[in-house]
Design a protein around this motif. Sequence first.
Motif, mmCIF file in Angstrom:
data_model
loop_
_atom_site.group_PDB
_atom_site.id
_atom_site.type_symbol
_atom_site.label_atom_id
_atom_site.label_comp_id
_atom_site.label_asym_id
_atom_site.label_seq_id
_atom_site.Cartn_x
_atom_site.Cartn_y
_atom_site.Cartn_z
ATOM 1 N N LYS A 113 102.419 82.968 20.675
ATOM 2 C CA LYS A 113 101.560 83.099 21.858
ATOM 3 C C LYS A 113 102.129 82.304 23.021
ATOM 4 C CE LYS A 113 96.761 82.857 23.408
ATOM 5 N NZ LYS A 113 95.363 82.538 23.026
ATOM 6 N N LYS A 114 102.648 81.113 22.735
ATOM 7 C CA LYS A 114 103.280 80.303 23.789
ATOM 8 C C LYS A 114 104.501 81.017 24.355
ATOM 9 C CE LYS A 114 101.808 75.664 22.329
ATOM 10 N NZ LYS A 114 102.266 74.343 21.833
ATOM 11 N N ASN A 137 103.233 83.853 26.545
ATOM 12 C CA ASN A 137 102.711 83.342 27.819
ATOM 13 C C ASN A 137 103.843 82.907 28.749
ATOM 14 O OD1 ASN A 137 100.098 83.793 26.965
ATOM 15 N ND2 ASN A 137 99.740 81.684 26.332
ATOM 16 N N SER A 170 105.438 86.052 30.050
ATOM 17 C CA SER A 170 104.518 86.782 30.932
ATOM 18 C C SER A 170 104.562 86.249 32.360
ATOM 19 C CB SER A 170 103.078 86.691 30.408
ATOM 20 O OG SER A 170 102.946 87.396 29.203
#
Length: 434
Positions: A94-95, A98, A101
């Motif tokens: 997820k990091k 992110n 992104s």
Amino acid sequence: MLDIKLVRQNPQNIKDKLLKKKFVFSVYDFKNLEQQRKQLQIETQNLQNEKNKSAKSIGKAKQQGEDIQPLLKEVEHLKTQLTNNENELSIILKKLHNLLSAVPNIPAEDVPIGDDENNNVEIKKWGNIPKFDFKPKEHSEIATDENMDFATAAAISSSRFVILKNEIAKLHRVLIQFMIDAHTDNNYTELYVPYIVNSKSLYGTGNLPKFADDLFKIKSDKENDFYLIPTAEVPVTNIYANKIIKDSDLPLKMVCHTPCFRSEAGSYGKDTSGIIRQHQFEKVELVQLSTPDNSDEELENLTQNAMNILEKLNLPYRQVILCGADLGFSSKKTYDLEVWMPSQNTYREISSCSNFGDFQARRMMARFKNENGNIEYVHTLNGSALAVGRTLAAIIENYQQQDGSIKIPKVLQKYFKNNKNNEIITNPSSKSAK
């Protein structure tokens, strides 16, 4: 979103290319997360293999009548370790997501280097700048409160809204119809789309998370945040999210008129007079989906489609290519079209035409099956053709007459058959006084 395989291959090269956009990509942060990801994936796979091996041992021990309690404890311990590792891996992934992104698209090789809009490079100019034997006025001075009412709009809503009336309102409507007719004649498919979208759609086009402050958020529920659209690009491009398109169907060419809603965060003090920068405005948007091999050519075609509208309206304009620092987050290459505004004695942006490569397609999983049967990401493109309010302002200023009337562009005169002398009278009292 950038292809993570390319980032992994040479993160320093990605950093170097993004400096053209004045964006500093943290190679250290990326490598650190990648190292943790690799280590956790190896450990997780090893634990899974041990767990599978222990499970088989339990079966054998049962057949041989052995005590299986120590093996059951071992399996439970491995399960706990495996769950912990999977949770840690999920956090790291997820990091990584992110981090990527927030990374903009890589500029095309022919995008010029520059620090701001002053370093955009002019490609061409078209049309003759009108000469007046009087001092030209700004559009909001020409269109009085009888035609363009800012005070009442502000009382109803807030500043940066307008009420258009009478023939100015008709001219605004006519421009929309004229633009759509011109583009559908040029083989664009006309669409009508929702004006409210969810956060997933805005993420797909690159508006979220970076530009959250520029959006009007209207509702949240357990599953989604909802927003008013900043441009038709968002709903139109997302029509093909999570879809695989036939190679033979490309390029897809779509035209869509919608209102657009923008908070204009950080733009206070900029273009506050008139209708140049509003919270609510209309646009006729062109959107294309293309194969990677053809997207550069399609950008030229799309931009020409927008320029054709200005030329039919006989509005002087210039075309510029944006430098890296002025390039949008999702764009790899953008042409701006700037229309001549007599009151400011300068050109002002009226359209941006961009090629996003596969940047948006990766975020929304828009793909096509090529001639070899392989699945690839499409390239997405869009452009304003045109921003209706700015076109209206440009017509008012470029076609203004000394008596306060506005000549109607020849291509639009068929919509105003009852107008004497092909004029719009913005100030009847001054006209009758002559």
